[in-house]
Structures are given as structure tokens and as C-alpha cells.
Design an enzyme around this catalytic site. Structure first.
Site, mmCIF file in Angstrom:
data_model
loop_
_atom_site.group_PDB
_atom_site.id
_atom_site.type_symbol
_atom_site.label_atom_id
_atom_site.label_comp_id
_atom_site.label_asym_id
_atom_site.label_seq_id
_atom_site.Cartn_x
_atom_site.Cartn_y
_atom_site.Cartn_z
ATOM 1 N N LYS A 54 0.826 -1.208 0.000
ATOM 2 C CA LYS A 54 0.000 0.000 0.000
ATOM 3 C C LYS A 54 0.864 1.264 0.000
ATOM 4 O O LYS A 54 0.439 2.306 -0.495
ATOM 5 C CB LYS A 54 -0.937 0.024 1.205
ATOM 6 C CG LYS A 54 -1.814 -1.222 1.353
ATOM 7 C CD LYS A 54 -3.194 -0.991 0.876
ATOM 8 C CE LYS A 54 -4.171 -2.158 0.966
ATOM 9 N NZ LYS A 54 -3.713 -3.524 1.120
HETATM 10 C C1 LIG Z 1 -4.285 -4.662 0.564
HETATM 11 C C2 LIG Z 1 -3.498 -5.912 0.523
HETATM 12 C C3 LIG Z 1 -3.764 -6.938 -0.411
HETATM 13 C C4 LIG Z 1 -4.945 -6.867 -1.376
HETATM 14 O O1 LIG Z 1 -4.777 -5.903 -2.386
HETATM 15 P P1 LIG Z 1 -6.048 -5.363 -3.201
HETATM 16 O O2 LIG Z 1 -5.563 -4.209 -3.974
HETATM 17 O O3 LIG Z 1 -7.073 -4.986 -2.173
HETATM 18 O O4 LIG Z 1 -6.513 -6.494 -4.075
HETATM 19 C C5 LIG Z 1 -2.946 -8.048 -0.434
HETATM 20 N N1 LIG Z 1 -1.924 -8.177 0.442
HETATM 21 C C6 LIG Z 1 -1.632 -7.236 1.355
HETATM 22 C C7 LIG Z 1 -0.514 -7.458 2.297
HETATM 23 C C8 LIG Z 1 -2.407 -6.065 1.430
HETATM 24 O O5 LIG Z 1 -2.120 -5.130 2.352
#
Ligand SMILES: *Cc1c(COP(=O)(O)O)cnc(C)c1O
Length: 469
Positions: A113
């Protein structure tokens, strides 16, 4: 470049005008009017660029209302080795047997993120200054998103963050990460309740339009287009690092929840990046895997959503999925509107007549992983390759193996570092995950947090007392 709504009810707007919005006014999501195309010559000329310079080149195709030299300043402020612990920003790490990890977790909160949030923080501050206005970000988090937002927005001018989290329900590491921030513009509100209670409070306040307008409330959720476009960059980066000639194909495997990460891969592929397959991996919450297998989209309720050991993928309704469906139905906004109306009425829709397009035209395939798979994959990769992966990444490694093809590199997106999910690591290999050097003292830092009841009015008055206007 202008943006339209997936449901057709929004006049076309430039990037800066959709940046601060959540949903479009008609309930749809913003999408580029048409996707920019990248030629083989452009790709070739991008091979020698640094991550920040590549980000400028990719993002300027989506952001035509910010001058390139300003954009370049923003990407360099977001993607540098003070913010990311790897000089490369996104390092590629071979995993054996034709698999390669794409390291998206070198940022301040050790999860992917950060890749989008760091740019979002820079571009928010820039656009707010240009518009001479301020914003108060209100959100709820169970861990990853809230901390990535706080680290990206700390100390930013014209921005305050009010982040609700469930009292006593985050890991020690996640708590320490968020609550140790001492910046004046960061407000951690720990609510006596569960994540859904926090989310409900946010919904009540954000739908009080008078309150929202008066206090300049905004959000940084996963449907934000700036996040999606910033994520497109690392698909290009990974392809450039993994290939040596300009028409070589690769496949990507993506641990998926809200469909934001893999949607960015879809956008990159539609722009002309030579991607063979986009391999969607889910955990036990397999609504998306089910769609790609059957053509039926049937989201679940919060009660039917399992709490798993890859918790950031515990999602019942994938908020970005509508953007893919828009492309799938040939960008027919009327059709998208109808599908989401039928979703409201019937709880599902059926696009099985378009199933042949999923893989042939769009490259999508899917698969699912369980707790046992996760433990097994973490252990096997650790023992065979000496590499420790986190539970989310393990879900993608497991599904990636089902779709490997000779001669086509399979790039697995690493969405978090194992230190964030130590309990599962301990269970898988019988010892704890190493904590990165610079975070070793995190648990001992003083914490700043306000604990409150699960009560909308308490949160409302806290915001009223602490907003910037
Ligand atoms: C947010 C997240 C995901 C999922 O990603 P999306 O964009 O919601 O599909 C997968 N792994 C981790 C560690 C995350 O923080």
C-alpha cells in the site's frame, strides 16, 4: 486525459478534479476516457530510468493537468531511498523454478500500500495548495491501509488524518506502527468495537453531507484513481527488470482482495505492456476466484466473510472490480449500471456469456489458497530457497505454480514483509520472522492514541475540535 464514470453519469473531468473524490456522483468509479498506449520504442527507452523517473513517464500519461517538472518533483519525493529501504525501490528477487518476487514492501509500513500512498500524499499536498484548500481524511482501518495512509500524510500541509481502529484488535506491531506517530496532523482514534463498527461510524459521518462539506472530509480508500495509476508503474518496472528484449512476455501473480492491485496490472496490459497472464490469487474468501471460474459475481455479507491468516485479503465485496467489468462489457456504462442494479436487487450477476474473454482477451485466470496451503508454501519456500515470504505472498506463490509456462517468467507480487504477520510465520516455520533493523525499537516508542466509545457523536466532536479548515 479526462475521466468518466463507469456508470455514465459524470461529465468528463481532468485528474485534479477526480483526485479528492471517492465515488463519482452517479455511484460509479472514475476511469480514463481512453487508455494511453505505450509503443515498443517507448518501452525500450524506459529501460534505463530510475523508479522515480519511470513513475513520471507513466503517470504523465494519466495526469495531464500537472506540469511534467512538478510531477517529477512529486515522484522523486515519493520514491527515494530515504522512504524505501531498497535503493531500487522495488527489487526483484529470484525464487527458483521460474518464479521471481517483485518486492513491493520496502516502504515505511512494509506492505505494498505504501507504493501508491507515498505518491498520493505528495500529489494531495500539491493539488490542495494549488486549490488553496484543506482536507481532513477520515478512515477506518484494521491495519495495513490506515498505517500506509498515516505514514504518507504525516506532516503534510493542509491535511489532517482521523483514523479509527478497533481497540485491542490489531497486532502489537501494527499498533506500534500507527500509534508511535507523533505528528500533530495524525489522529489515532481507538474505538471500543470491531472493524465494522469503525467503518459504520465513518459511513455515518461521511454521508452527513452538511458535516462533510463544513469540515472538508475526504477519504483515501482503495477506489482512489491516483492509487490505481501509481500502481501501474511497478508493473512496467518489473517487466523492464525481468526481460531483455522488447516483445518478451511475462505473467504476474497477484494476492487479491479489493481488486486494486491486479486492476493496475490490467491497465498496464491494456496500455500495451507484454503481459501474458494476470493470475488472481484469493484466500478462502474466493468471490473473485469464483467469478473468473464461473462468470458469476456473488459478493458475500460481512458475516459470511472468513477471518483468515492472510487478513488483508478478507474482503467480501471487491470495490475496484467494477472498473474491470466496465472494460469487460466493452465500456458500455449503461450495461454496468444495469449490472450493479441487479446486484442490489438479486445479490449477484451473471456474465458467463463473456467467459471466453476473461483469459483470451484480458489474460485473467484465478486460483485459491487455504490456511494449510499458506503454511506449506511458506515452509517450502523457506527450506528450498532460503527466502521467507508473508502469508499473502504465499497465496500468490501457491496459485502462480498452477499457471507456470515454459519460457514465460512468472512474477509474483510480494505485498507484505513476513515481520508484519509473525504469528503465521511462527506457525509455518517454528521461529519468528526477522524484524528489519530500523524497526527494532518500534514497540518501545511512546504512543499517541485517543480511546473512545463506539459512538458516532464522540468521534464527531473529536473531529470538530481538531480539524484544520
Ligand atoms: C491490501 C493488501 C492486499 C490486497 O490488495 P487489493 O488491492 O485490495 O486487491 C494483499 N496483500 C496485502 C498485504 C495487502 O495489504
Amino acid at each position: 486525459m479526462r475521466y468518466v464514470s463507469t456508470r455514465g453519469g459524470m461529465a468528463a473531468l481532468p485528474f485534479s478534479e477526480i483526485l479528492l473524490e471517492g465515488l463519482a456522483r452517479d455511484g460509479g468509479l472514475a476511469m480514463p476516457e481512453s487508455l494511453p498506449q505505450v509503443s515498443r520504442e517507448m518501452l525500450a527507452s524506459w529501460r534505463k530510468l530510475s523508479y522515480a523517473d519511470l513513475a513520471t513517464q507513466v503517470l504523465k500519461l494519466f495526469i495531464t493537468d500537472i506540469p511534467e517538472e512538478d510531477l517529477s518533483r512529486l515522484t522523486h519525493a515519493a520514491y527515494n531511498s530515504q522512504v524505501f529501504s531498497s535503493e531500487a525501490i522495488v527489487p526483484l528477487k529470484p525464487l527458483g523454478n521460474g518464479l521471481t518476487l517483485v518486492g513491493l514492501s520496502e516502504g515505511p509500513t512494509l506492505a505494498f500500500k505504501d507504493m501508491a500512498m507515498q505518491f498520493l500524499g505528495q500529489v494531495f499536498e500539491y493539488v490542495l495548495a494549488r486549490k488553496n484548500t484543506t482536507i481532513n481524511i477520515l478512515g477506518a482501518t484494521s491495519g495495513d491501509t490506515g498505517s500506509a495512509a498515516e505514514y504518507a500524510l504525516r506532516g503534510k500541509k493542509g491535511i489532517s488524518v482521523f483514523m479509527l481502529s478497533p481497540y485491542g484488535r490489531m497486532s502489537d506491531f501494527q499498533r506500534a506502527q500507527m500509534y508511535s506517530l507523533q505528528d500533530e496532523n495524525i489522529h489515532n482514534l481507538s474505538v471500543h468495537g470491531v472493524f465494522d463498527d469503525c467503518q459504520d461510524i465513518v459511513k455515518v459521518l461521511a454521508s452527513d453531507l452538511e458535516f462533510k462539506e463544513k469540515y472538508h472530509l475526504g477519504a483515501v480508500n482503495s477506489i482512489n484513481w491516483a492509487r490505481i495509476s501509481a500502481q501501474v508503474v511497478y508493473y512496467f518496472w518489473a517487466w523492464l527488470r525481468a526481460t531483455s528484449h522488447d516483445d518478451q512476455q511475462v505473467s504476474f501473480a497477484v494476492p487479491s482482495g479489493n481488486f486494486g492491485n491486479i486492476l493496475s496490472g490490467h491497465i498496464a496490459r491494456c496500455m500495451g505492456l507484454p503481459v501474458r497472464r494476470l493470475v488472481l490469487a484469493t484466500n478462502e474468501n474466493n468471490v473473485l476466484e469464483e467469478f473468473f471460474r464461473t462468470g458469476v459475481y456473488k459478493p458475500r455479507s460481512a458475516e459470511q466473510t472468513f477471518a483468515t491468516s492472510s487478513p488483508s485479503m478478507d474482503i467480501s465485496k471487491a470495490s475496484n472490480f467494477e472498473r474491470f467489468v466496465y472494460d469487460l462489457v466493452g465500456r458500455d456504462a449503461g450495461k454496468v449500471k444495469g449490472l450493479w442494479e441487479s446486484l442490489e436487487r438479486n445479490g449477484s450477476f451473471d456474465l458467463s456469456d463473456l467467459k471466453p474473454l476473461f483469459e483470451e482477451k484480458f489474460g485473467f485466470v484465478g486460483g485459491q489458497s487455504s490456511h494449510a496451503d499458506r503454511l506449506h508454501t511458506i515452509k517450502a519456500v523457506y527450506e528450498q530457497e532460503g527466502v521467507l515470504i508473508d502469508p499473502h505472498t504465499a497465496d500468490a506463490v501457491k496459485v502462480a505454480r498452477q499457471y507456470q509456462e515454459a519460457g514465460i517468467p512468472m512474477l509474483v507480487l510480494e505485498t507484505a514483509l513476513p515481520a508484519k504477520f509473525n504469528e503465521t510465520i511462527q506457525e509455518a516455520i517454528g521461529q519468528p520472522a526477522p524484524v528489519p533493523e530500523h524497526l527494532k525499537g518500534l514497540a518501545d516508542l511512546p504512543q499517541k492514541v485517543t480511546v473512545m466509545d463506539c459512538n458516532v457523536e464522540q468521534v464527531r466532536s473529536y473531529i470538530q475540535e481538531h480539524v484544520i479548515l
